[in-house]
Structures are given as C-alpha cells and as structure tokens.
Scaffold this active site. Sequence first.
Site, PDB file in Angstrom:
ATOM      1  CE1 TYR A  53      -3.148  -2.869  -0.027  1.00  0.00           C
ATOM      2  CE2 TYR A  53      -3.687  -2.424   2.264  1.00  0.00           C
ATOM      3  CZ  TYR A  53      -3.887  -3.153   1.111  1.00  0.00           C
ATOM      4  OH  TYR A  53      -4.827  -4.151   1.087  1.00  0.00           O
ATOM      5  CG  HIS A 127      -1.531  -8.818  -0.586  1.00  0.00           C
ATOM      6  ND1 HIS A 127      -0.976  -7.572  -0.432  1.00  0.00           N
ATOM      7  CD2 HIS A 127      -2.830  -8.594  -0.889  1.00  0.00           C
ATOM      8  CE1 HIS A 127      -1.894  -6.635  -0.639  1.00  0.00           C
ATOM      9  NE2 HIS A 127      -3.024  -7.244  -0.914  1.00  0.00           N
ATOM     10  CB  SER A 207     -13.263  -3.317  -2.000  1.00  0.00           C
ATOM     11  OG  SER A 207     -12.041  -2.713  -2.301  1.00  0.00           O
ATOM     12  N   PRO A 208     -15.536  -3.558   0.982  1.00  0.00           N
ATOM     13  CG  PRO A 208     -15.907  -3.073   3.231  1.00  0.00           C
ATOM     14  CD  PRO A 208     -14.807  -3.214   2.217  1.00  0.00           C
ATOM     15  CG  LEU A 209     -18.440   0.526   2.129  1.00  0.00           C
ATOM     16  CD1 LEU A 209     -18.132   1.891   2.734  1.00  0.00           C
ATOM     17  CD2 LEU A 209     -19.831   0.071   2.530  1.00  0.00           C
ATOM     18  N   GLY A 210     -17.528  -1.470  -2.223  1.00  0.00           N
ATOM     19  CA  GLY A 210     -17.383  -1.442  -3.665  1.00  0.00           C
ATOM     20  C   GLY A 210     -16.114  -0.806  -4.169  1.00  0.00           C
ATOM     21  N   GLY A 211     -15.244  -0.354  -3.263  1.00  0.00           N
ATOM     22  CA  GLY A 211     -13.986   0.239  -3.693  1.00  0.00           C
ATOM     23  C   GLY A 211     -14.003   1.743  -3.577  1.00  0.00           C
TER      24      GLY A 211
END
Length: 285
Positions: A53, A127, A207-211
């Site tokens: 990251y 990863h 990315s639970p909200l879509g990214g």
Amino acid sequence: MHTRRIGDVEVSAIGLGGMPMSIEGRPDEARSLATLHAALDAGVTLIDTADAYHRDADEVGHNESLIAKALASHDRGADVLVATKGGHLRPGDGSWTLDGSPRYLKEACEASLRRLGVEAIGLYQFHRPDPRVPYADSVGAVRDLLDEGKIRLAGISNANPEQIRQAQDILGGRLVSVQNQFSPAFRSSEPELGLCDGLGIAFLPWSPLGGISRARELGSAYAPFARIAEAHGVSPQRVCLAWMLAKSPVVVPIPGASRPETILDSVAAADLVLTADEISELDAV
C-alpha cells in the site's frame, strides 16, 4: 463498540482499511493521521494494511509506517491488532505484481516488522496467490514465520475454498483469517464466506462498499440499500456494513477510509440492527 474474534484476539466488529491513505489520490499525512485517530477514538481495534500500500517505487510500506506513527501517538494504539500482508508488489507505475516465493515473503515480513516497530506482527496474511510459486510453498513460509514467533496470527487473502482448506492443513489448524473481496457488486466470495463460517475462521471483506471510486455510488446503484437506509435515517454504506455483519459472526468488514467522517459512519454500522426481511431483501440484490 461491538466485538468479534480473529483467532484468540477480540477486535472491533468494524475494522479500518488503510489503503486509501497511501495509494494514488491519497490525502496529506495530517488528514490520514486524523482519520486513524478518529477510528481509535471510536473504538476500532483492527487496522488492515500491507507493504504494497504505497504509490511510488521508493516508498514501499508507506501505509505501514503511517499506521505505526498514528498508533505511537495515541493512547489506545497498543490495543490495536494490525493486520498486514506480503506477496504483492507495486513497481511504481501504477501496476501490481506478485512474488509468493518463500524467500521474498520472509524478507517482506522482516521489513514490515521494522516499519511497524514491533517484535511480532499481530496478523500476517499471504496477500495473493502467485501462479509461478506452488501455493503450499507460499503458505509454508507463513507457517515458518508463525513457528519462529515473527507473527502471532496467520491468514490468507484472495483465496478460493480449496486454498483455504489447503492453508488450514499446512498451518496445522492455525489459519485465523481469510481476506477476500466482497461487496454488493462482488458476490462471488459467498462460498469462501460460507466455508469460513463453518470452520470458525474470520472472514475480512475488502472493498466492502465497492472500492474507493464506487463507494459513494452504492445507494444509487442498488436501490434496496438506499430504500432501507432512508427508512433507518442512515447512509446506504452503513446499511451495507450492517448487512455484512448480519451474514455471519465471523465477518469483520474492513472498509477503507481517508476522512474521519467516513470511518465514523462505518463504525456506526455495528449498532444498526436490520430486520430479517431487510436482510433477505439485501441478500437478493
């Protein structure tokens, strides 16, 4: 803050994903530190990061260093389980590459230890599978790190059911987490979620909200999330995280954030109770 478990460690039901604070489009350091401190103030005790990251080739581990700085400057920093990962690389041209070789993973872990300033990494996850390296060899390196005390807990990321079972065998039953992509827009990890539920392994949706680019559009893209959010007087994003928490007690979402107000809205999802009918409606999206 409601809690869940990763292995023998109790963590906040909602974690924080650190990636948006270190890749392209990242905020300045002051806002990132404010975001991390806001999460800690709200009771977040799980922060997800990775050595990959970062944005530029000469700043590997940017996010790990940022998190270490935030934890060191907050009185709740010692209460946080930091989950980092190795096996992905960013050459600096915007691309992502792979190196799942045992040699690289062990070197990467040593570098992560130095950046995080700890004697043992709380949770270390492989990863992403490298097609050039046998999966057993990569996970075997993580097992070695666990046996050597370099890491306290071991996990994998971007894995299919066969790889989950294989990793659990290689690690001698000590696999504690699977971090896979999962969101209303990406439902293909349902089998992995179900397997983790059956095995009692934490499932960490990334990315639970879509990214980063799609999170704000969740309500407009999926009408049921917007309708239920309006009924509760909350954001569609909060509904999404509450829906994930309701799917299984092993689910611990790690939404990314780069603003204090964003992580505070996400954290509030742990207190949002959806009805069985609402959950069924969201499951059908």
